[in-house]
Design a protein around this motif. Structure first.
Motif, PDB file in Angstrom:
ATOM      1  N   HIS A  52      26.284  24.458  50.646  1.00 56.12           N
ATOM      2  CA  HIS A  52      26.013  25.891  50.741  1.00 56.12           C
ATOM      3  C   HIS A  52      26.218  26.517  49.370  1.00 56.12           C
ATOM      4  O   HIS A  52      27.351  26.633  48.889  1.00 56.12           O
ATOM      5  N   GLY A  53      25.106  26.917  48.752  1.00 52.47           N
ATOM      6  CA  GLY A  53      25.163  27.453  47.402  1.00 52.47           C
ATOM      7  C   GLY A  53      26.159  28.578  47.204  1.00 52.47           C
ATOM      8  O   GLY A  53      26.980  28.531  46.276  1.00 52.47           O
ATOM      9  N   PRO A  54      26.127  29.638  48.039  1.00 54.23           N
ATOM     10  CA  PRO A  54      27.060  30.744  47.821  1.00 54.23           C
ATOM     11  C   PRO A  54      28.526  30.333  47.935  1.00 54.23           C
ATOM     12  O   PRO A  54      29.392  30.980  47.336  1.00 54.23           O
ATOM     13  N   SER A  55      28.828  29.274  48.684  1.00 57.11           N
ATOM     14  CA  SER A  55      30.207  28.798  48.809  1.00 57.11           C
ATOM     15  C   SER A  55      30.617  27.893  47.655  1.00 57.11           C
ATOM     16  O   SER A  55      31.775  27.923  47.209  1.00 57.11           O
ATOM     17  N   GLN A  56      29.689  27.074  47.176  1.00 58.45           N
ATOM     18  CA  GLN A  56      30.054  25.972  46.298  1.00 58.45           C
ATOM     19  C   GLN A  56      29.612  26.147  44.850  1.00 58.45           C
ATOM     20  O   GLN A  56      30.349  25.778  43.924  1.00 58.45           O
ATOM     21  N   ALA A  57      28.425  26.710  44.635  1.00 61.92           N
ATOM     22  CA  ALA A  57      27.933  26.843  43.261  1.00 61.92           C
ATOM     23  C   ALA A  57      28.841  27.703  42.388  1.00 61.92           C
ATOM     24  O   ALA A  57      29.060  27.358  41.214  1.00 61.92           O
ATOM     25  N   PRO A  58      29.423  28.813  42.884  1.00 65.38           N
ATOM     26  CA  PRO A  58      30.341  29.572  42.026  1.00 65.38           C
ATOM     27  C   PRO A  58      31.570  28.766  41.594  1.00 65.38           C
ATOM     28  O   PRO A  58      32.124  28.992  40.512  1.00 65.38           O
ATOM     29  N   ILE A  59      32.016  27.831  42.440  1.00 64.48           N
ATOM     30  CA  ILE A  59      33.143  26.976  42.055  1.00 64.48           C
ATOM     31  C   ILE A  59      32.723  26.058  40.911  1.00 64.48           C
ATOM     32  O   ILE A  59      33.465  25.881  39.934  1.00 64.48           O
TER      33      ILE A  59
ATOM     34  N   TYR B 160      22.813  30.154  39.304  1.00 61.87           N
ATOM     35  CA  TYR B 160      24.188  30.059  38.831  1.00 61.87           C
ATOM     36  C   TYR B 160      24.205  29.288  37.512  1.00 61.87           C
ATOM     37  O   TYR B 160      23.248  28.594  37.176  1.00 61.87           O
ATOM     38  N   ASP B 161      25.297  29.396  36.795  1.00 63.54           N
ATOM     39  CA  ASP B 161      25.450  28.638  35.560  1.00 63.54           C
ATOM     40  C   ASP B 161      25.931  27.233  35.904  1.00 63.54           C
ATOM     41  O   ASP B 161      27.078  26.854  35.650  1.00 63.54           O
ATOM     42  N   VAL B 162      25.021  26.491  36.528  1.00 65.21           N
ATOM     43  CA  VAL B 162      25.285  25.119  36.952  1.00 65.21           C
ATOM     44  C   VAL B 162      24.239  24.220  36.315  1.00 65.21           C
ATOM     45  O   VAL B 162      23.041  24.530  36.351  1.00 65.21           O
ATOM     46  N   THR B 163      24.665  23.115  35.724  1.00 67.28           N
ATOM     47  CA  THR B 163      23.726  22.203  35.081  1.00 67.28           C
ATOM     48  C   THR B 163      23.333  21.089  36.034  1.00 67.28           C
ATOM     49  O   THR B 163      24.047  20.774  36.994  1.00 67.28           O
TER      50      THR B 163
ATOM     51  N   GLU C 170      17.772  25.077  47.244  1.00 70.01           N
ATOM     52  CA  GLU C 170      18.490  26.304  46.878  1.00 70.01           C
ATOM     53  C   GLU C 170      18.471  26.576  45.377  1.00 70.01           C
ATOM     54  O   GLU C 170      18.819  27.675  44.951  1.00 70.01           O
ATOM     55  N   GLU C 171      18.101  25.586  44.579  1.00 71.85           N
ATOM     56  CA  GLU C 171      17.960  25.731  43.118  1.00 71.85           C
ATOM     57  C   GLU C 171      19.184  26.398  42.497  1.00 71.85           C
ATOM     58  O   GLU C 171      19.106  27.445  41.861  1.00 71.85           O
ATOM     59  N   TRP C 172      20.333  25.740  42.677  1.00 75.14           N
ATOM     60  CA  TRP C 172      21.574  26.312  42.150  1.00 75.14           C
ATOM     61  C   TRP C 172      21.498  26.578  40.652  1.00 75.14           C
ATOM     62  O   TRP C 172      22.055  27.561  40.167  1.00 75.14           O
TER      63      TRP C 172
ATOM     64  N   ASP D 193      21.649  11.720  48.726  1.00 74.00           N
ATOM     65  CA  ASP D 193      20.399  12.255  48.191  1.00 74.00           C
ATOM     66  C   ASP D 193      19.963  13.550  48.850  1.00 74.00           C
ATOM     67  O   ASP D 193      19.555  14.523  48.173  1.00 74.00           O
ATOM     68  N   GLU D 194      20.038  13.641  50.169  1.00 74.08           N
ATOM     69  CA  GLU D 194      19.578  14.847  50.862  1.00 74.08           C
ATOM     70  C   GLU D 194      20.456  16.050  50.530  1.00 74.08           C
ATOM     71  O   GLU D 194      19.979  17.183  50.478  1.00 74.08           O
ATOM     72  N   SER D 195      21.733  15.811  50.313  1.00 78.16           N
ATOM     73  CA  SER D 195      22.637  16.903  49.960  1.00 78.16           C
ATOM     74  C   SER D 195      22.347  17.420  48.561  1.00 78.16           C
ATOM     75  O   SER D 195      22.297  18.636  48.324  1.00 78.16           O
ATOM     76  N   VAL D 196      22.179  16.501  47.611  1.00 78.28           N
ATOM     77  CA  VAL D 196      21.864  16.904  46.248  1.00 78.28           C
ATOM     78  C   VAL D 196      20.506  17.602  46.199  1.00 78.28           C
ATOM     79  O   VAL D 196      20.302  18.563  45.440  1.00 78.28           O
ATOM     80  N   ALA D 197      19.556  17.171  47.036  1.00 80.31           N
ATOM     81  CA  ALA D 197      18.239  17.813  47.078  1.00 80.31           C
ATOM     82  C   ALA D 197      18.344  19.274  47.514  1.00 80.31           C
ATOM     83  O   ALA D 197      17.602  20.134  47.014  1.00 80.31           O
ATOM     84  N   VAL D 198      19.246  19.576  48.446  1.00 74.79           N
ATOM     85  CA  VAL D 198      19.452  20.966  48.844  1.00 74.79           C
ATOM     86  C   VAL D 198      19.907  21.788  47.643  1.00 74.79           C
ATOM     87  O   VAL D 198      19.386  22.878  47.368  1.00 74.79           O
ATOM     88  N   ALA D 199      20.890  21.269  46.907  1.00 71.17           N
ATOM     89  CA  ALA D 199      21.428  21.995  45.761  1.00 71.17           C
ATOM     90  C   ALA D 199      20.416  22.104  44.624  1.00 71.17           C
ATOM     91  O   ALA D 199      20.272  23.163  43.996  1.00 71.17           O
ATOM     92  N   ARG D 200      19.691  21.028  44.370  1.00 71.43           N
ATOM     93  CA  ARG D 200      18.806  20.981  43.198  1.00 71.43           C
ATOM     94  C   ARG D 200      17.443  21.604  43.481  1.00 71.43           C
ATOM     95  O   ARG D 200      16.908  22.349  42.637  1.00 71.43           O
ATOM     96  N   ASP D 201      16.888  21.341  44.658  1.00 66.02           N
ATOM     97  CA  ASP D 201      15.500  21.722  44.927  1.00 66.02           C
ATOM     98  C   ASP D 201      15.370  22.888  45.908  1.00 66.02           C
ATOM     99  O   ASP D 201      14.671  23.857  45.636  1.00 66.02           O
TER     100      ASP D 201
END
Length: 278
Positions: A87-94, A122-125, A116-118, A106-114
């Protein structure tokens, strides 16, 4: 839109200031946990601070902290791709504030990368988003983490995690039901504390049609004890039972189911915000 905590910042402050003698484990409600070792390494597992999707999916417990109040984290582990685990709003700010790495299948990282486009919001690399799969092992500070199989028919690619520390071993099964591989995992590791998802069967509006539908997302009493017994956990910590309206359960009922099994040796009942130690 930012996340508002019902509890202000006392929980992340308590975690940051803690100096455990071994490994401290905080239960965040739902299936979220924080582990902090004696050297200060801090790992979040499936932290979720969202409200669900009312009126279909309704959160029943407080939002324990705001992600921007987390100032120290070394890693976030995701067990599978569902919104209450990635969940981007919960995790990306951390990730943004601490520079921590996000590990998931893979499916979890795809949510973050593709999905929800964290990295755009967010300032996430991209380097912070690390894909793992069953059989992988990696170190995070004083912890050694092993990625193991899970059995969650509702997820595309679920995994479980064995988190080893010289003071003890923690297992997080995500939303897994009993898995054929759990007996082998129990033979390979000496699991001191194991978290497994527990809930009841309830009637929920169907995601697409809205029609009331009998729903079972988590282990019932017998499944939970089957999984814990196969894993040979010393202490069993039921999770997820507190979270969703219509699917909440009473974990104290598990005392009756557990009493005749060799494992678990002890049942731990934790409420949101509680701390246990390995």
């Amino acid at each position: 839109m930012g996340i508002h905590s019902d509890w202000s910042d006392w929980l992340p402050q308590a975690i940051e200031s803690a100096e455990p003698d071994s490994v401290a484990v905080w239960y965040l409600g739902c299936n979220g946990f924080v582990l902090k070792g004696r050297e200060g390494t801090t790992i979040f597992v499936d932290p979720y601070l969202g409200l669900g999707d009312p009126p279909r999916i309704i959160r029943m417990i407080p939002v324990p902290f705001e992600p921007n109040d987390v100032r120290s984290a070394d890693a976030i582990l995701a067990t599978h791709e569902h919104v209450d685990h990635v969940h981007g709003p919960s995790q990306a700010p951390i990730l943004e504030k601490t520079g921590a790495s996000f590990y998931g299948p893979d499916e979890s990282v795809a949510v973050a990368r593709d999905d929800e486009e964290w990295a755009n919001d967010y300032d996430v690399t991209d380097e912070q988003l690390i894909e793992v799969t069953e059989g992988d092992s990696f170190g995070v500070g004083e912890f050694e983490i092993h990625v193991e199989p899970a059995h969650d028919p509702d997820a595309s690619h679920p995994v479980s995690y064995v988190v080893e520390h010289e003071a003890g071993t923690f297992f997080h099964g995500g939303d897994s039901k009993p898995a054929a591989e759990f007996d082998a995992i129990g033979s390979r590791y000496d699991i001191d504390l194991g978290a497994l998802a527990f809930g009841t069967v309830g009637v929920m509006p169907h995601r697409e049609t809205g029609v009331p539908t009998v729903t079972k997302w988590y282990n019932d009493e017998n499944q939970l004890l089957e999984a814990a017994s196969d894993l040979r956990v010393d202490r069993l910590l039921p999770s997820h039972w507190d979270m969703w309206k219509r699917l909440t359960a009473d974990p104290t009922a598990l005392h009756h189911h557990a009493r005749s099994f060799e494992h678990p040796r002890r049942l731990e009942i934790a409420e949101i915000g509680d701390r246990l130690d390995l």
